[in-house]
Design a protein around this motif. Structure first.
Motif, short mmCIF file in Angstrom:
data_model
loop_
_atom_site.label_atom_id
_atom_site.label_comp_id
_atom_site.label_asym_id
_atom_site.label_seq_id
_atom_site.Cartn_x
_atom_site.Cartn_y
_atom_site.Cartn_z
N VAL A 50 -41.85 -136.94 32.82
CA VAL A 50 -42.41 -135.72 33.39
C VAL A 50 -41.34 -134.63 33.31
CG1 VAL A 50 -43.18 -134.64 35.55
CG2 VAL A 50 -43.94 -136.96 34.99
N ILE A 51 -41.75 -133.43 32.92
CA ILE A 51 -40.82 -132.29 32.91
C ILE A 51 -40.99 -131.57 34.24
CG2 ILE A 51 -40.11 -130.18 31.74
CD1 ILE A 51 -39.93 -132.53 29.88
N GLN A 52 -39.92 -131.50 34.99
CA GLN A 52 -39.98 -130.83 36.30
C GLN A 52 -39.11 -129.57 36.24
OE1 GLN A 52 -39.44 -133.40 39.67
NE2 GLN A 52 -38.72 -131.75 40.98
N PHE A 53 -39.76 -128.41 36.40
CA PHE A 53 -39.01 -127.15 36.40
C PHE A 53 -38.55 -126.89 37.81
CE2 PHE A 53 -41.88 -126.78 32.75
CZ PHE A 53 -40.94 -126.55 31.75
N ASN A 54 -37.25 -126.92 38.01
CA ASN A 54 -36.67 -126.73 39.35
C ASN A 54 -36.09 -125.32 39.46
OD1 ASN A 54 -35.92 -127.65 41.97
ND2 ASN A 54 -33.82 -127.85 41.23
N LYS A 55 -35.83 -124.90 40.68
CA LYS A 55 -35.32 -123.55 41.00
C LYS A 55 -36.38 -122.49 40.72
CE LYS A 55 -30.50 -124.85 40.12
NZ LYS A 55 -29.17 -124.42 39.73
N VAL A 56 -37.67 -122.84 40.90
CA VAL A 56 -38.72 -121.84 40.64
C VAL A 56 -38.63 -120.67 41.61
CG1 VAL A 56 -40.34 -123.44 39.54
CG2 VAL A 56 -40.45 -123.12 42.00
N ASP A 57 -37.88 -120.84 42.70
CA ASP A 57 -37.68 -119.72 43.64
C ASP A 57 -36.88 -118.59 43.00
OD1 ASP A 57 -34.61 -120.46 45.00
OD2 ASP A 57 -35.69 -122.00 43.93
N LEU A 58 -36.16 -118.89 41.90
CA LEU A 58 -35.29 -117.88 41.30
C LEU A 58 -35.93 -117.12 40.13
CD1 LEU A 58 -31.87 -119.83 41.21
CD2 LEU A 58 -32.68 -118.20 42.94
N VAL A 59 -37.13 -117.54 39.72
CA VAL A 59 -37.72 -116.93 38.51
C VAL A 59 -39.20 -116.60 38.74
CG1 VAL A 59 -36.17 -118.20 36.97
CG2 VAL A 59 -38.40 -119.18 37.53
N ASP A 60 -39.77 -115.77 37.84
CA ASP A 60 -41.21 -115.57 37.99
C ASP A 60 -41.97 -116.37 36.93
OD1 ASP A 60 -40.75 -112.30 36.84
OD2 ASP A 60 -41.93 -113.82 35.76
N GLU A 61 -43.29 -116.40 37.14
CA GLU A 61 -44.12 -117.34 36.38
C GLU A 61 -44.05 -117.16 34.87
OE1 GLU A 61 -48.60 -118.61 37.13
OE2 GLU A 61 -47.40 -118.35 38.94
N SER A 62 -43.91 -115.90 34.43
CA SER A 62 -43.90 -115.64 32.98
C SER A 62 -42.72 -116.38 32.33
CB SER A 62 -43.77 -114.15 32.73
OG SER A 62 -42.58 -113.68 33.33
N VAL A 63 -41.62 -116.49 33.07
CA VAL A 63 -40.44 -117.18 32.56
C VAL A 63 -40.75 -118.66 32.35
CG1 VAL A 63 -38.15 -117.97 33.29
CG2 VAL A 63 -38.77 -115.57 33.52
N LEU A 64 -41.55 -119.22 33.26
CA LEU A 64 -41.87 -120.66 33.16
C LEU A 64 -42.69 -120.94 31.91
CD1 LEU A 64 -42.72 -121.43 36.89
CD2 LEU A 64 -40.62 -121.92 35.67
N ASN A 65 -43.64 -120.05 31.56
CA ASN A 65 -44.43 -120.25 30.35
C ASN A 65 -43.54 -120.26 29.12
OD1 ASN A 65 -46.78 -120.41 31.79
ND2 ASN A 65 -47.20 -118.20 31.63
N GLU A 66 -42.62 -119.28 29.07
CA GLU A 66 -41.70 -119.20 27.92
C GLU A 66 -40.82 -120.44 27.84
OE1 GLU A 66 -39.32 -115.60 27.89
OE2 GLU A 66 -41.16 -114.48 28.34
N LEU A 67 -40.33 -120.87 29.00
CA LEU A 67 -39.44 -122.02 29.05
C LEU A 67 -40.17 -123.28 28.55
CD1 LEU A 67 -36.74 -123.21 29.89
CD2 LEU A 67 -37.55 -123.30 32.24
N ARG A 68 -41.42 -123.40 28.98
CA ARG A 68 -42.20 -124.56 28.55
C ARG A 68 -42.36 -124.57 27.03
NH1 ARG A 68 -46.30 -124.14 32.40
NH2 ARG A 68 -47.51 -123.10 30.82
#
Ligand SMILES: Nc1nc2c(ncn2[C@@H]2O[C@H](COP(=O)(O)OP(=O)(O)OP(=O)(O)O)[C@@H](O)[C@H]2O)c(=O)[nH]1
Ligand SMILES: [Mg+2]
Length: 191
Positions: free
Chosen positions: A137-155
């Motif tokens: 499982v890929i778990q993105f941690n520290k989501v408190d420090l970034v916004d959602e658009s960053v998570l899509n790019e990171l994925r």
């Protein structure tokens, strides 16, 4: 490799939390530890240096209820990022029944995430495991420090579209239960 203890009617499986240095692996285990009611809380063992960096691993046993007549237990391990060697991470990984890849969601940490993920996939390859049958499982941690658009790019950058994903802010204990359920369910199904 899960252990089935017939005498005590329990199954013990091993889950390893892998990821780059400082992504929050130890914080995640501490958050899980604190979620366990005080009277039932097992010891969290951390082998770390004076700066609080893991040098070998952290480990915590958790009880996950029953599967049929058997008690289901998971031994959680987290590897050492920067302060540990690749050999030490490989040793912790051996015998795992599932892995949480704990990525650091901050955009500037992308190269470290990519490097650590590729080290993990190579190590699993040496253990004759592929993500097609072995739970990762890929778990993105520290989501408190970034916004959602960053998570899509990171994925997309990690190119792990076929793997289950979870999100957490281990420091604030957010997403910890959901993330834990995602991996424990997959591991229990795979046994
Ligand atoms: N903002 C924020 N900080 C976090 C979060 N999780 C961990 N941290 C911080 O990140 C730093 C590193 O956390 P650790 O848990 O020690 O990271 P680690 O992955 O175990 O590090 P190594 O053992 O050295 O590989 C600490 O300062 C934590 O407080 C989070 O969800 N949000
Ligand atoms: Mg650590």
């Amino acid at each position: 490799m899960a252990m089935i203890d017939l005498d005590n009617r329990q199954i013990v499986a091993k889950i390893v939390v892998y990821g780059p240095g400082q992504s929050g692996k130890t914080t995640f285990l501490k958050a899980v530890h604190e979620l366990i009611p005080e009277g039932q809380r097992p010891a969290l063992t951390s082998i770390e240096n004076e700066l609080g960096r893991t040098v070998l691993y952290d480990t915590l046993p958790i009880d996950a209820g029953r599967v049929g007549d058997y008690r289901m237990r998971f031994q959680l391990f987290s590897v050492a990022g920067n302060e540990g060697s690749e050999d030490a991470r490989q040793a912790v990984l051996s015998g795992a029944d599932g892995v949480v890849f704990l990525a650091d969601a901050q955009p500037e940490r992308l190269p470290e995430n990519q490097e650590s993920l590729s080290e993990l996939l190579n190590a699993l390859g040496r253990l004759q495991k592929t993500t097609a049958e072995f739970p990762v499982v890929i778990q993105f941690n520290k989501v408190d420090l970034v916004d959602e658009s960053v998570l899509n790019e990171l994925r997309q950058s990690l190119n792990t579209d076929e793997l289950p994903v979870s999100y957490s802010s281990a420091l604030n204990r957010r997403g910890v239960v959901d993330s834990l359920q995602t991996i424990t369910k997959l591991v229990a199904q795979s046994l």
